[in-house]
Write a protein that holds these residues in place. Structure first.
Motif, PDB file in Angstrom:
ATOM      1  N   THR A  51       0.830  -1.217   0.000  1.00  0.00           N
ATOM      2  CA  THR A  51       0.000   0.000   0.000  1.00  0.00           C
ATOM      3  C   THR A  51       0.859   1.261   0.000  1.00  0.00           C
ATOM      4  O   THR A  51       0.606   2.233  -0.741  1.00  0.00           O
ATOM      5  N   THR A  52       1.897   1.211   0.855  1.00  0.00           N
ATOM      6  CA  THR A  52       2.801   2.365   0.941  1.00  0.00           C
ATOM      7  C   THR A  52       3.483   2.606  -0.384  1.00  0.00           C
ATOM      8  O   THR A  52       3.602   3.748  -0.851  1.00  0.00           O
ATOM      9  N   GLN A  53       3.975   1.499  -0.995  1.00  0.00           N
ATOM     10  CA  GLN A  53       4.644   1.636  -2.288  1.00  0.00           C
ATOM     11  C   GLN A  53       3.693   2.169  -3.350  1.00  0.00           C
ATOM     12  O   GLN A  53       4.053   3.025  -4.153  1.00  0.00           O
ATOM     13  N   LYS A  54       2.454   1.597  -3.317  1.00  0.00           N
ATOM     14  CA  LYS A  54       1.467   2.057  -4.294  1.00  0.00           C
ATOM     15  C   LYS A  54       1.121   3.522  -4.067  1.00  0.00           C
ATOM     16  O   LYS A  54       1.049   4.320  -5.010  1.00  0.00           O
ATOM     17  N   THR A  55       0.905   3.878  -2.797  1.00  0.00           N
ATOM     18  CA  THR A  55       0.575   5.270  -2.476  1.00  0.00           C
ATOM     19  C   THR A  55       1.719   6.189  -2.859  1.00  0.00           C
ATOM     20  O   THR A  55       1.506   7.273  -3.455  1.00  0.00           O
ATOM     21  N   GLN A  56       2.934   5.777  -2.519  1.00  0.00           N
ATOM     22  CA  GLN A  56       4.096   6.613  -2.860  1.00  0.00           C
ATOM     23  C   GLN A  56       4.257   6.718  -4.365  1.00  0.00           C
ATOM     24  O   GLN A  56       4.600   7.787  -4.894  1.00  0.00           O
ATOM     25  N   VAL A  59       1.675   9.098  -5.509  1.00  0.00           N
ATOM     26  CA  VAL A  59       2.113  10.462  -5.172  1.00  0.00           C
ATOM     27  C   VAL A  59       3.184  10.925  -6.138  1.00  0.00           C
ATOM     28  O   VAL A  59       3.179  12.076  -6.607  1.00  0.00           O
ATOM     29  N   ASN A  60       4.135  10.003  -6.452  1.00  0.00           N
ATOM     30  CA  ASN A  60       5.192  10.362  -7.404  1.00  0.00           C
ATOM     31  C   ASN A  60       4.609  10.712  -8.763  1.00  0.00           C
ATOM     32  O   ASN A  60       5.058  11.656  -9.422  1.00  0.00           O
ATOM     33  N   LYS A  61       3.596   9.928  -9.162  1.00  0.00           N
ATOM     34  CA  LYS A  61       2.945  10.219 -10.439  1.00  0.00           C
ATOM     35  C   LYS A  61       2.224  11.571 -10.372  1.00  0.00           C
ATOM     36  O   LYS A  61       2.263  12.357 -11.316  1.00  0.00           O
ATOM     37  N   TYR A 187      12.306  19.208  -6.192  1.00  0.00           N
ATOM     38  CA  TYR A 187      12.970  18.692  -4.994  1.00  0.00           C
ATOM     39  C   TYR A 187      12.186  17.510  -4.424  1.00  0.00           C
ATOM     40  O   TYR A 187      12.768  16.472  -4.071  1.00  0.00           O
ATOM     41  N   CYS A 188      10.841  17.663  -4.369  1.00  0.00           N
ATOM     42  CA  CYS A 188      10.005  16.584  -3.849  1.00  0.00           C
ATOM     43  C   CYS A 188      10.119  15.333  -4.716  1.00  0.00           C
ATOM     44  O   CYS A 188      10.150  14.206  -4.207  1.00  0.00           O
ATOM     45  N   ALA A 189      10.186  15.532  -6.034  1.00  0.00           N
ATOM     46  CA  ALA A 189      10.286  14.392  -6.945  1.00  0.00           C
ATOM     47  C   ALA A 189      11.621  13.673  -6.790  1.00  0.00           C
ATOM     48  O   ALA A 189      11.730  12.470  -7.045  1.00  0.00           O
ATOM     49  N   SER A 190      12.633  14.405  -6.379  1.00  0.00           N
ATOM     50  CA  SER A 190      13.965  13.793  -6.239  1.00  0.00           C
ATOM     51  C   SER A 190      14.117  13.004  -4.935  1.00  0.00           C
ATOM     52  O   SER A 190      15.063  12.239  -4.774  1.00  0.00           O
TER      53      SER A 190
END
Length: 401
Positions: A51-56, A59-61, A187-190
């Motif tokens: 779930t965390t990976q999917k959520t992250q 979010v990255n997308k 910065y957030c994307a990195s």
């Protein structure tokens, strides 16, 4: 021994076996529950991880989508900024053209006003409200109207430049904010789970500050873009208007200037013709004065020439009046002498032509003075129109700005 067997503080072997079974059962039960918890924990951990990976990942997308959205609006804003800056620079050149055109109106207006002032120096009958004066007044009126029109257009241009700069300021501020937002989102994307210096930020969940909805965010930039487009379109329309005004006013000025010059040329020719006729009349009067003077001299000589004959005739009559007695006869000689004296006297008295001639000479002299004065009036008019005004108007240059 009997007391030992009867000691109640000791447990029965069956109790011991029961206690062991209870311990085993309890342990096995606890072990089973623990194993279930462990299994559930691993399942939960695995689920949370996924779930965390999917959520992250989501979010990255979303961050990437947001970055692309910001980049799109940055490009839009940047394009509009470039356009509005370009239009403002062009509008500034149009402003300079208007200022030069306004400055160019000053000399023709001063010349027209000076011509009107100079022409007030005309005297006598030449101080007339002629075609030149009408055209000069019209020229001054046209120039004053053009100056007022150019002044209003210049004010309109200044206001449009201000509006353009206001739109540019809004675009600049929006671009600056989007650059900052994109820098933050970059910065957030990195950031990854392994990035050093990532921290817990418990207060980050608090929605503090003036948060806006995505729709409001889009509307804000869209309003800036629309305002820039509007001001750009206004600038394009204003440039076309300025071009038209500058062209039309230059044509109007040039046309009216030519009308004034034509009126001046016609008036100068008219005055020269009038002056030439007056000079012709003056020459005629001078000839007539000379003729009249000769006539008066002849009349005076004729009168003087009659003095001898009348004296002779009167002397003869006086002498014959002294004839004696019957010799004092009214004979043919006496009759002829009487007739001669009467005729000569009558002819002398008829010389009132001399007085009339002298009167006419005086009138001719007055006419001479009047013609000479009128010629001077025409010379003064010609000096004003041809020398002062027309030569001054040669310096007037009407350009297309």
């Amino acid at each position: 021994m009997a007391r030992l067997l009867q000691d109640t503080s000791k447990f029965h072997p069956s109790e011991w076996h029961i206690a062991n079974r209870i311990q085993r059962a309890s342990t096995e039960s606890q072990k089973s529950r623990s194993e279930c918890v462990i299994a559930e924990s691993w399942r939960l951990v695995d689920e949370i991880e996924k779930t965390t990976q999917k959520t992250q990942s989501d979010v990255n997308k979303k961050i990437e989508q947001r970055r692309e959205e910001i980049k799109f609006w940055r490009q839009e804003l940047d394009n509009k900024l470039e356009q509005i800056v370009h239009e403002t620079e062009i509008l500034l050149t149009f402003k300079k053209r208007l200022e030069r055109a306004l400055e160019g109106c000053k000399e023709p207006l001063v010349v027209a006003q000076k011509c009107l002032l100079y022409r007030q120096r005309r005297v006598g009958i030449d101080l007339v409200h002629d075609e030149v004066e009408r055209e000069l007044l019209k020229e001054a009126e046209v120039l004053q109207g053009i100056i007022a029109l150019l002044g209003r257009t210049l004010e309109q241009t200044n206001e449009q430049i201000r509006q353009n700069r206001s739109a540019k300021y809004n675009l600049d501020m929006d671009l600056k904010d989007k650059f900052t937002a994109l820098t933050i989102d970059d910065y957030c994307a990195s950031l990854t789970n392994d990035t050093p210096h990532i921290i817990y930020a418990d207060n980050a969940m608090k929605l503090e500050g003036n948060f806006v909805s995505p729709e409001d965010w889009i509307d804000f930039s869209n309003v800036n873009v629309e305002k820039a487009d509007k001001q750009r379109n206004n600038s394009l329309a204003l440039k076309a208007l300025i071009d038209s005004i500058l062209s039309q006013t230059a044509n109007d000025m040039r046309k009216q200037c030519e009308m004034v010059n034509i009126a001046f040329r016609n008036r100068v020719k008219e005055v020269k013709d009038a002056k030439h006729k007056l000079e012709t009349f003056l020459a005629m009067v001078m000839d007539e004065i000379a003729s009249q003077e000769r006539n008066i001299a002849a009349l005076k000589k004729a009168i003087a020439d009659k003095e001898g004959p009348v004296k002779v005739a009167q002397t003869r009559l006086e002498a014959r009046n002294h004839r004696p007695n019957v010799e004092l006869c009214y004979d043919t000689v006496q009759c002829s002498l009487m007739n001669e004296v009467q005729e000569i006297t009558k002819n002398i008295q008829r010389q009132d032509a001399l007085a009339q001639a002298e009167t006419e000479l005086k009138r001719l002299s007055c006419r001479q003075l009047s013609l000479e004065e009128e010629i001077k009036v025409k010379e003064n008019t010609l000096y004003i129109d041809e020398v002062l005004c027309m030569q001054m108007r040669e310096s007037v240059c009407i350009n297309n700005y």
